[in-house]
Design an enzyme around this catalytic site. Structure first.
Site, PDB file in Angstrom:
ATOM      1  N   ARG A   1       0.825  -1.219   0.000  1.00 40.95           N
ATOM      2  CA  ARG A   1       0.000   0.000   0.000  1.00 40.95           C
ATOM      3  C   ARG A   1       0.856   1.265   0.000  1.00 40.95           C
ATOM      4  O   ARG A   1       0.518   2.241   0.680  1.00 40.95           O
ATOM      5  CB  ARG A   1      -0.930   0.028   1.220  1.00 40.95           C
ATOM      6  CG  ARG A   1      -1.916  -1.106   1.266  1.00 40.95           C
ATOM      7  CD  ARG A   1      -3.271  -0.621   0.779  1.00 40.95           C
ATOM      8  NE  ARG A   1      -4.306  -1.574   1.082  1.00 40.95           N
ATOM      9  CZ  ARG A   1      -5.383  -1.277   1.787  1.00 40.95           C
ATOM     10  NH1 ARG A   1      -5.577  -0.075   2.260  1.00 40.95           N
ATOM     11  NH2 ARG A   1      -6.294  -2.209   1.979  1.00 40.95           N
TER      12      ARG A   1
ATOM     13  N   ARG B   1      -3.067   7.105   1.728  1.00 39.03           N
ATOM     14  CA  ARG B   1      -3.459   8.302   2.493  1.00 39.03           C
ATOM     15  C   ARG B   1      -2.384   8.908   3.370  1.00 39.03           C
ATOM     16  O   ARG B   1      -2.529  10.029   3.824  1.00 39.03           O
ATOM     17  CB  ARG B   1      -4.696   7.979   3.332  1.00 39.03           C
ATOM     18  CG  ARG B   1      -5.968   7.924   2.508  1.00 39.03           C
ATOM     19  CD  ARG B   1      -7.080   7.256   3.272  1.00 39.03           C
ATOM     20  NE  ARG B   1      -6.724   5.872   3.558  1.00 39.03           N
ATOM     21  CZ  ARG B   1      -7.511   4.988   4.146  1.00 39.03           C
ATOM     22  NH1 ARG B   1      -8.706   5.343   4.543  1.00 39.03           N
ATOM     23  NH2 ARG B   1      -7.108   3.757   4.346  1.00 39.03           N
TER      24      ARG B   1
ATOM     25  N   ARG C   1      -6.696  12.285  -4.920  1.00 39.18           N
ATOM     26  CA  ARG C   1      -7.926  11.561  -4.609  1.00 39.18           C
ATOM     27  C   ARG C   1      -9.156  12.462  -4.781  1.00 39.18           C
ATOM     28  O   ARG C   1     -10.213  11.991  -5.187  1.00 39.18           O
ATOM     29  CB  ARG C   1      -7.784  11.039  -3.179  1.00 39.18           C
ATOM     30  CG  ARG C   1      -8.985  10.445  -2.530  1.00 39.18           C
ATOM     31  CD  ARG C   1      -9.091   8.978  -2.835  1.00 39.18           C
ATOM     32  NE  ARG C   1      -9.891   8.283  -1.848  1.00 39.18           N
ATOM     33  CZ  ARG C   1     -11.209   8.322  -1.794  1.00 39.18           C
ATOM     34  NH1 ARG C   1     -11.886   9.042  -2.652  1.00 39.18           N
ATOM     35  NH2 ARG C   1     -11.854   7.625  -0.880  1.00 39.18           N
TER      36      ARG C   1
ATOM     37  N   ASP D   1      -7.407  -1.969  -6.645  1.00 36.19           N
ATOM     38  CA  ASP D   1      -7.868  -2.606  -5.414  1.00 36.19           C
ATOM     39  C   ASP D   1      -8.282  -4.039  -5.735  1.00 36.19           C
ATOM     40  O   ASP D   1      -8.656  -4.335  -6.874  1.00 36.19           O
ATOM     41  CB  ASP D   1      -9.061  -1.845  -4.809  1.00 36.19           C
ATOM     42  CG  ASP D   1      -9.289  -2.266  -3.358  1.00 36.19           C
ATOM     43  OD1 ASP D   1      -8.608  -1.726  -2.471  1.00 36.19           O
ATOM     44  OD2 ASP D   1     -10.117  -3.169  -3.121  1.00 36.19           O
TER      45      ASP D   1
ATOM     46  N   TYR E   1     -15.525 -10.794   1.035  1.00 37.04           N
ATOM     47  CA  TYR E   1     -16.239  -9.520   0.838  1.00 37.04           C
ATOM     48  C   TYR E   1     -17.509  -9.734   0.011  1.00 37.04           C
ATOM     49  O   TYR E   1     -18.539  -9.114   0.267  1.00 37.04           O
ATOM     50  CB  TYR E   1     -15.323  -8.500   0.154  1.00 37.04           C
ATOM     51  CG  TYR E   1     -14.173  -8.060   1.036  1.00 37.04           C
ATOM     52  CD1 TYR E   1     -14.349  -7.052   1.989  1.00 37.04           C
ATOM     53  CD2 TYR E   1     -12.926  -8.665   0.948  1.00 37.04           C
ATOM     54  CE1 TYR E   1     -13.301  -6.663   2.812  1.00 37.04           C
ATOM     55  CE2 TYR E   1     -11.878  -8.280   1.771  1.00 37.04           C
ATOM     56  CZ  TYR E   1     -12.073  -7.286   2.704  1.00 37.04           C
ATOM     57  OH  TYR E   1     -11.044  -6.910   3.524  1.00 37.04           O
TER      58      TYR E   1
END
Ligand SMILES: Cc1c2[nH]c(c1CCC(=O)O)Cc1[nH]c(c(CCC(=O)O)c1C)Cc1[nH]c(c(CCC(=O)O)c1C)Cc1[nH]c(c(C)c1CCC(=O)O)C2
Length: 344
Positions: A27, A31, A40, A77, A152
């Site tokens: 990652r 952020r 973003r 992702d 998920y």
């Protein structure tokens, strides 16, 4: 896949130990970087960021401008795959991903045929990245491993124990097998296309390889991962693959041997001694600093970095965290980490 230029990360994946381990960070775009937060804002939502090659290339390159990293990982992702199969994914701030769960009936309505078309912008990002990064940098493609993606799809969101998906796999074995088939086949197509677009290596993110008894681990993790590796290599001979079965613990060596991955990603809870004794020192490993140590920095970080470097000094080793970097991470600590790994 060109090996004309020496790529330390790719060479390590292929089994060649380096004097200092190559390094990248799971990652690494995200952020904790102010420039990521700025870019973003140009997208309506997180998935639009993933599906807009111009923006996805920009955020992929941001960490490479700041840090001396040996690899670049495609910005996307793992949940673009269910989205591509016609199960829309939304990301809600502070909540993570949300999906309308599939069940034993709606699984049959997933649309494998449309997936690659839907993912075309991600493949375009890979092509542009190939042209943009330095030749000595390794380009990593990826997808989620089927079980992790299924947690998920069946649960509709992240959960600490994957209860919904684990129960479904036991109660509806046929529908579950169908879901695994769809995910294996789509992942093979998707990863093949990533190699064709210029990826040097791909990583299978099996983030939820924990909480499974040995029979469930075999069926839900080992078998689908092996089928992906084999399916991929039938199309791209010797395709290099990193497997990251987070939480596999006592199943780690079995996973490596059965799936045939080139590199085993090690989470931070796996004892260094265990890796040394359970895995042959010809097997390349990747990892495994606790991301929290990178947040705290100082001795909490450097002492463990040094222990990891020492523990894996006799084998091909790619330095990384044992899970993704977190938003709270100070940028200065990332600089210090890389300098330490590189011996500067
Ligand atoms: C389980 C999983 C997901 N995504 C991923 C995994 C497997 C690895 C792991 O276990 O961490 C993998 C992933 N997600 C992202 C990447 C990009 C490449 C990289 O820099 O490594 C990769 C490789 C970007 C992302 N994926 C996500 C973000 C944050 C989104 C934002 O900008 O708001 C990024 C940069 C969102 C995401 N995506 C996912 C979750 C649970 C979340 C929400 C949690 C969070 O917000 O961190 C699913």
């Amino acid at each position: 896949m060109s090996t004309a230029v020496h790529k330390p990360m790719l060479a390590t994946v292929l089994g060649e130990r380096q004097e200092r381990p190559p390094v990248w960070i799971m990652r690494q775009a995200g952020r904790y970087l102010p420039e990521y937060r700025e870019t973003r804002k140009q997208a309506k939502n997180f998935l639009e960021l993933c599906y807009t090659p111009e923006l996805a290339v920009e955020v992929t390159l941001q960490p490479l401008r700041r840090f001396d990293l040996d690899a670049s990982i495609l910005f996307s992702d793992i949940l673009v795959v269910p989205d591509a199969l016609g199960q829309p994914v939304r990301f809600e701030t502070g909540e993570g991903p949300i999906l309308d769960p599939v069940d034993e009936t709606t699984i049959h309505g997933l649309e494998k045929g449309r997936a690659l078309d839907h993912l075309a912008p991600v493949l375009e990002t890979v092509r542009r990245l190939r042209a943009a990064i330095k030749p000595e940098q390794t380009l990593i493609g990826f997808c989620g491993a089927p079980w992790t993606v299924a947690t998920y799809m069946l649960g509709g969101r992240g959960s600490p124990d994957q209860w919904v998906a684990r129960k479904f796999a036991l109660q509806h074995p046929q529908a579950f097998a169908k879901l695994m088939d769809i995910l294996v086949e789509t992942s093979v197509d998707y990863l093949t296309a990533q190699f064709e677009a210029g990826a040097d290596v791909v990583q299978l993110f099996e983030s939820w390889a924990l909480n499974l008894d040995d029979a469930a681990f075999a069926l839900q993790v080992m078998e689908p991962n092996r089928r992906i590796v084999q399916g991929l290599r039938a199309r791209i001979p010797n395709a290099p693959v990193i497997g990251f079965p987070r939480g596999a613990a006592g199943n780690l060596s079995r996973y490596a041997a059965y799936t045939g991955v080139n590199v085993l990603g090690i989470d931070y809870a796996t004892p260094l001694d265990f890796v040394r004794s359970a895995l042959p020192n010809t097997l390349p490993v990747q990892g495994n600093l606790d991301p929290l140590r990178l947040v705290v920095g100082g001795k909490a970080m450097t002492s463990q970095v040094d222990r990891i470097l020492t523990a894996f000094a006799d084998r091909p080793h790619i330095f990384n965290l044992g899970h993704g970097i977190v938003p709270e991470t100070p940028i200065a600590h990332v600089e210090q980490l890389i300098a330490r790994v590189k011996g500067r």
